[in-house]
Design a protein around this motif. Sequence first.
Motif, PDB file in Angstrom:
ATOM      1  N   ALA A 146      -1.780 -11.240  -9.801  1.00 48.80           N
ATOM      2  CA  ALA A 146      -0.794 -10.283 -10.302  1.00 48.80           C
ATOM      3  C   ALA A 146      -0.326  -9.352  -9.187  1.00 48.80           C
ATOM      4  O   ALA A 146       0.824  -8.902  -9.196  1.00 48.80           O
ATOM      5  CB  ALA A 146      -1.370  -9.484 -11.452  1.00 48.80           C
ATOM      6  N   THR A 147      -1.209  -9.040  -8.251  1.00 54.11           N
ATOM      7  CA  THR A 147      -0.781  -8.246  -7.098  1.00 54.11           C
ATOM      8  C   THR A 147       0.371  -8.928  -6.390  1.00 54.11           C
ATOM      9  O   THR A 147       1.402  -8.305  -6.089  1.00 54.11           O
ATOM     10  CB  THR A 147      -1.959  -8.049  -6.119  1.00 54.11           C
ATOM     11  OG1 THR A 147      -2.933  -7.203  -6.716  1.00 54.11           O
ATOM     12  CG2 THR A 147      -1.488  -7.408  -4.818  1.00 54.11           C
ATOM     13  N   THR A 176      -3.326  -4.411  -5.927  1.00 57.04           N
ATOM     14  CA  THR A 176      -3.366  -3.740  -4.625  1.00 57.04           C
ATOM     15  C   THR A 176      -1.988  -3.702  -3.966  1.00 57.04           C
ATOM     16  O   THR A 176      -1.875  -3.770  -2.745  1.00 57.04           O
ATOM     17  CB  THR A 176      -4.380  -4.429  -3.694  1.00 57.04           C
ATOM     18  OG1 THR A 176      -4.066  -5.832  -3.599  1.00 57.04           O
ATOM     19  CG2 THR A 176      -5.791  -4.278  -4.225  1.00 57.04           C
ATOM     20  N   VAL A 177      -0.937  -3.590  -4.776  1.00 58.70           N
ATOM     21  CA  VAL A 177       0.402  -3.390  -4.227  1.00 58.70           C
ATOM     22  C   VAL A 177       0.428  -2.044  -3.505  1.00 58.70           C
ATOM     23  O   VAL A 177       0.168  -1.004  -4.104  1.00 58.70           O
ATOM     24  CB  VAL A 177       1.464  -3.416  -5.347  1.00 58.70           C
ATOM     25  CG1 VAL A 177       2.846  -3.135  -4.776  1.00 58.70           C
ATOM     26  CG2 VAL A 177       1.440  -4.756  -6.066  1.00 58.70           C
ATOM     27  N   ASP A 178       0.727  -2.061  -2.216  1.00 61.86           N
ATOM     28  CA  ASP A 178       0.572  -0.869  -1.383  1.00 61.86           C
ATOM     29  C   ASP A 178       1.294   0.344  -1.945  1.00 61.86           C
ATOM     30  O   ASP A 178       0.724   1.436  -2.068  1.00 61.86           O
ATOM     31  CB  ASP A 178       1.083  -1.144   0.037  1.00 61.86           C
ATOM     32  CG  ASP A 178       0.161  -2.055   0.825  1.00 61.86           C
ATOM     33  OD1 ASP A 178      -0.965  -2.297   0.352  1.00 61.86           O
ATOM     34  OD2 ASP A 178       0.575  -2.545   1.886  1.00 61.86           O
ATOM     35  N   ARG A 188       1.571  17.377  -6.567  1.00 62.61           N
ATOM     36  CA  ARG A 188       2.178  16.925  -5.319  1.00 62.61           C
ATOM     37  C   ARG A 188       1.817  15.468  -5.062  1.00 62.61           C
ATOM     38  O   ARG A 188       0.660  15.066  -5.213  1.00 62.61           O
ATOM     39  CB  ARG A 188       1.657  17.797  -4.174  1.00 62.61           C
ATOM     40  CG  ARG A 188       2.312  17.552  -2.831  1.00 62.61           C
ATOM     41  CD  ARG A 188       1.881  18.627  -1.837  1.00 62.61           C
ATOM     42  NE  ARG A 188       0.427  18.680  -1.713  1.00 62.61           N
ATOM     43  CZ  ARG A 188      -0.272  17.923  -0.858  1.00 62.61           C
ATOM     44  NH1 ARG A 188       0.341  17.053  -0.077  1.00 62.61           N
ATOM     45  NH2 ARG A 188      -1.580  18.055  -0.792  1.00 62.61           N
ATOM     46  N   PRO A 189       2.790  14.599  -4.684  1.00 56.78           N
ATOM     47  CA  PRO A 189       2.483  13.196  -4.431  1.00 56.78           C
ATOM     48  C   PRO A 189       1.704  13.010  -3.130  1.00 56.78           C
ATOM     49  O   PRO A 189       2.028  13.608  -2.105  1.00 56.78           O
ATOM     50  CB  PRO A 189       3.859  12.535  -4.335  1.00 56.78           C
ATOM     51  CG  PRO A 189       4.789  13.630  -3.945  1.00 56.78           C
ATOM     52  CD  PRO A 189       4.237  14.885  -4.549  1.00 56.78           C
ATOM     53  N   ILE A 190       0.651  12.200  -3.178  1.00 51.91           N
ATOM     54  CA  ILE A 190      -0.153  11.887  -1.994  1.00 51.91           C
ATOM     55  C   ILE A 190      -0.565  10.420  -2.055  1.00 51.91           C
ATOM     56  O   ILE A 190      -0.508   9.782  -3.108  1.00 51.91           O
ATOM     57  CB  ILE A 190      -1.425  12.762  -1.901  1.00 51.91           C
ATOM     58  CG1 ILE A 190      -2.321  12.539  -3.130  1.00 51.91           C
ATOM     59  CG2 ILE A 190      -1.066  14.234  -1.754  1.00 51.91           C
ATOM     60  CD1 ILE A 190      -3.697  13.153  -3.010  1.00 51.91           C
ATOM     61  N   ASN A 191      -0.990   9.871  -0.927  1.00 46.59           N
ATOM     62  CA  ASN A 191      -1.643   8.570  -0.938  1.00 46.59           C
ATOM     63  C   ASN A 191      -2.923   8.668  -1.758  1.00 46.59           C
ATOM     64  O   ASN A 191      -3.604   9.698  -1.746  1.00 46.59           O
ATOM     65  CB  ASN A 191      -1.999   8.120   0.482  1.00 46.59           C
ATOM     66  CG  ASN A 191      -0.812   7.559   1.233  1.00 46.59           C
ATOM     67  OD1 ASN A 191       0.338   7.718   0.824  1.00 46.59           O
ATOM     68  ND2 ASN A 191      -1.083   6.908   2.349  1.00 46.59           N
ATOM     69  N   ARG A 192      -3.261   7.603  -2.466  1.00 45.36           N
ATOM     70  CA  ARG A 192      -4.473   7.627  -3.277  1.00 45.36           C
ATOM     71  C   ARG A 192      -5.691   7.816  -2.371  1.00 45.36           C
ATOM     72  O   ARG A 192      -5.844   7.105  -1.373  1.00 45.36           O
ATOM     73  CB  ARG A 192      -4.587   6.331  -4.075  1.00 45.36           C
ATOM     74  CG  ARG A 192      -5.736   6.313  -5.060  1.00 45.36           C
ATOM     75  CD  ARG A 192      -5.652   5.116  -5.993  1.00 45.36           C
ATOM     76  NE  ARG A 192      -4.534   5.242  -6.917  1.00 45.36           N
ATOM     77  CZ  ARG A 192      -4.240   4.335  -7.841  1.00 45.36           C
ATOM     78  NH1 ARG A 192      -4.955   3.230  -7.938  1.00 45.36           N
ATOM     79  NH2 ARG A 192      -3.219   4.514  -8.656  1.00 45.36           N
ATOM     80  N   PRO A 193      -6.591   8.737  -2.697  1.00 43.79           N
ATOM     81  CA  PRO A 193      -7.782   8.947  -1.863  1.00 43.79           C
ATOM     82  C   PRO A 193      -8.624   7.671  -1.764  1.00 43.79           C
ATOM     83  O   PRO A 193      -8.698   6.884  -2.711  1.00 43.79           O
ATOM     84  CB  PRO A 193      -8.534  10.044  -2.615  1.00 43.79           C
ATOM     85  CG  PRO A 193      -7.489  10.761  -3.396  1.00 43.79           C
ATOM     86  CD  PRO A 193      -6.486   9.711  -3.786  1.00 43.79           C
ATOM     87  N   GLY A 194      -9.242   7.490  -0.609  1.00 42.86           N
ATOM     88  CA  GLY A 194     -10.118   6.340  -0.416  1.00 42.86           C
ATOM     89  C   GLY A 194      -9.400   5.074   0.000  1.00 42.86           C
ATOM     90  O   GLY A 194     -10.032   4.028   0.166  1.00 42.86           O
ATOM     91  N   LEU A 195      -8.096   5.134   0.198  1.00 36.50           N
ATOM     92  CA  LEU A 195      -7.324   3.939   0.540  1.00 36.50           C
ATOM     93  C   LEU A 195      -7.636   3.537   1.981  1.00 36.50           C
ATOM     94  O   LEU A 195      -7.303   4.244   2.926  1.00 36.50           O
ATOM     95  CB  LEU A 195      -5.839   4.232   0.364  1.00 36.50           C
ATOM     96  CG  LEU A 195      -4.875   3.056   0.356  1.00 36.50           C
ATOM     97  CD1 LEU A 195      -5.245   2.051  -0.723  1.00 36.50           C
ATOM     98  CD2 LEU A 195      -3.448   3.549   0.154  1.00 36.50           C
ATOM     99  N   GLY A 197      -7.661   1.927   5.588  1.00 39.60           N
ATOM    100  CA  GLY A 197      -6.814   1.349   6.620  1.00 39.60           C
ATOM    101  C   GLY A 197      -5.330   1.581   6.460  1.00 39.60           C
ATOM    102  O   GLY A 197      -4.537   0.949   7.166  1.00 39.60           O
ATOM    103  N   GLU A 198      -4.908   2.449   5.556  1.00 42.37           N
ATOM    104  CA  GLU A 198      -3.477   2.680   5.351  1.00 42.37           C
ATOM    105  C   GLU A 198      -2.976   3.726   6.332  1.00 42.37           C
ATOM    106  O   GLU A 198      -3.465   4.848   6.364  1.00 42.37           O
ATOM    107  CB  GLU A 198      -3.215   3.136   3.914  1.00 42.37           C
ATOM    108  CG  GLU A 198      -1.752   3.337   3.591  1.00 42.37           C
ATOM    109  CD  GLU A 198      -0.903   2.138   3.951  1.00 42.37           C
ATOM    110  OE1 GLU A 198      -0.067   2.261   4.878  1.00 42.37           O
ATOM    111  OE2 GLU A 198      -1.085   1.074   3.323  1.00 42.37           O
ATOM    112  N   PHE A 199      -1.969   3.366   7.117  1.00 42.29           N
ATOM    113  CA  PHE A 199      -1.476   4.253   8.164  1.00 42.29           C
ATOM    114  C   PHE A 199      -0.136   4.888   7.819  1.00 42.29           C
ATOM    115  O   PHE A 199       0.413   5.671   8.579  1.00 42.29           O
ATOM    116  CB  PHE A 199      -1.328   3.478   9.486  1.00 42.29           C
ATOM    117  CG  PHE A 199      -0.394   2.299   9.392  1.00 42.29           C
ATOM    118  CD1 PHE A 199       0.952   2.426   9.699  1.00 42.29           C
ATOM    119  CD2 PHE A 199      -0.860   1.062   8.965  1.00 42.29           C
ATOM    120  CE1 PHE A 199       1.811   1.353   9.600  1.00 42.29           C
ATOM    121  CE2 PHE A 199       0.001  -0.020   8.867  1.00 42.29           C
ATOM    122  CZ  PHE A 199       1.335   0.122   9.179  1.00 42.29           C
TER     123      PHE A 199
END
Length: 460
Positions: A146-147, A176-178, A188-195, A197-199
């Motif tokens: 499904a990803t 795991t769609v980035d 406030r929108p942020i990258n999900r914590p614990g992700l 290797g995401e740069f």
Amino acid sequence: MTGRTDASIAIGGVPPARIAAFRAREAEAYRRARPRSHQKMAGGAEGFLAGVPMHWMRDWPMPFPFVVDTAKGATLTDIDGNSLTDFCLGDTGAMFGHSPAPVAKAIRRQARRGLTTMLPGEDALEVGRLLAERFGLPLWQVATTATDANRFALRVARAVTGRDTILVFNGCYHGTVDETMVRLKDGRPINRPGLAGEFRDLTARTRIVEFNDIPALEAALADGDIACVIAEPVMTNSCMVLPEPGFHAALRTATRRHGTLLLIDETHTISTGPGGYTRAHGLEPDLFVLGKPVAGGVPASVWGMSTEVAERWNTYCDAKEPFYSGMGTTLSANPLQFAAMRATLEEVMTEAAYRHMERLAARLEKGLCAAIARHGLPWHVARVGARVEFICAPDPLKNGSEAEAAHAPELEAAIHLGLVNRGCLIAPFHNMMLVSPATRKSQVDRLAAAFDAIAEELSR
């Protein structure tokens, strides 16, 4: 809503010390019952990173994962001879039971005829017709997870709209769609914590609003720059959040008004019925994704589109340079997938199967609610078709922020472990329970009784 701020405050209405003592007792009982699994898994399986073939196998709340010997119907048996009624069912991958007979027969037949060819066979031709008939959209593609399907469908959405931003709901799960790995923190929108290797700052091309918040949705779409809203019809893989009355109608109206495509991801909500939540509730998506159980446990997923989207895609392809599209993997759409999908769609995902699943899921819901009420716990139960979840908070949830606040990891882990020791396995990442066509009434009653016994011990 019951929360947790320090060690002295009750978690889900239960004192932390009581939870810890219960879990310690259950962990010791678990170890005693599984000497062979302990020998093989306590130190990790040799040759695997973190001692497991897939890192999330360490997320089970047991002291160590048990080693499965057989999985048949709705029952797992480990190498120590312990049998468990399986309500996790591969976190939906085996929603129709382990190795349904028609799927096993189709796999044996196809194994003699070739497993991958990069060309269609008779089963593929039939599956295309079955998908259109079952789910309403006329045109389909096949992927392996499904990803992948979500990723490819979003690529199409961006291509045909000429827009590069998508919209997701806070707390969503789409594999795991980035670009869906985002969340709101303090609004406030942020990258999900614990992700790992995401740069990139994923929020640059992803907008996030709360589920069920129609004004926020309208405001986010108003700029006219969003290619696609990707949504589960019911938020899952957290504490379940049901749509409020009118939400889906408003979502569809707003996306059409602003020229935004709507992708409905039914990978978990296929528990609703043979055509998923989409068919049961008359949703009208432009794009549709289904993974996990569609091939009866064989890795496969499908993604479909409306005639209008397909026409726009064809126009786009006629104008773009040839070569790579960025979609597709070599082993996708192989004959084994099609054989298993055809058997699943024709013989396993039937109206009769869903009636059985719905009936027993309603019985499970009733049993869990009765136990919660009997012991005065501030919890509730949510259900979508054959999918049932208990939530260690008192009220139905409205959005992802409330779902996150309702999550009680220490308490949930203790309950999960207690259920395993009483012969019932539920999903490790949240409190999800699935009823399959192979599940029996006695197994549902066993889970309800085990849950009641644990609730009694925790609430004394």
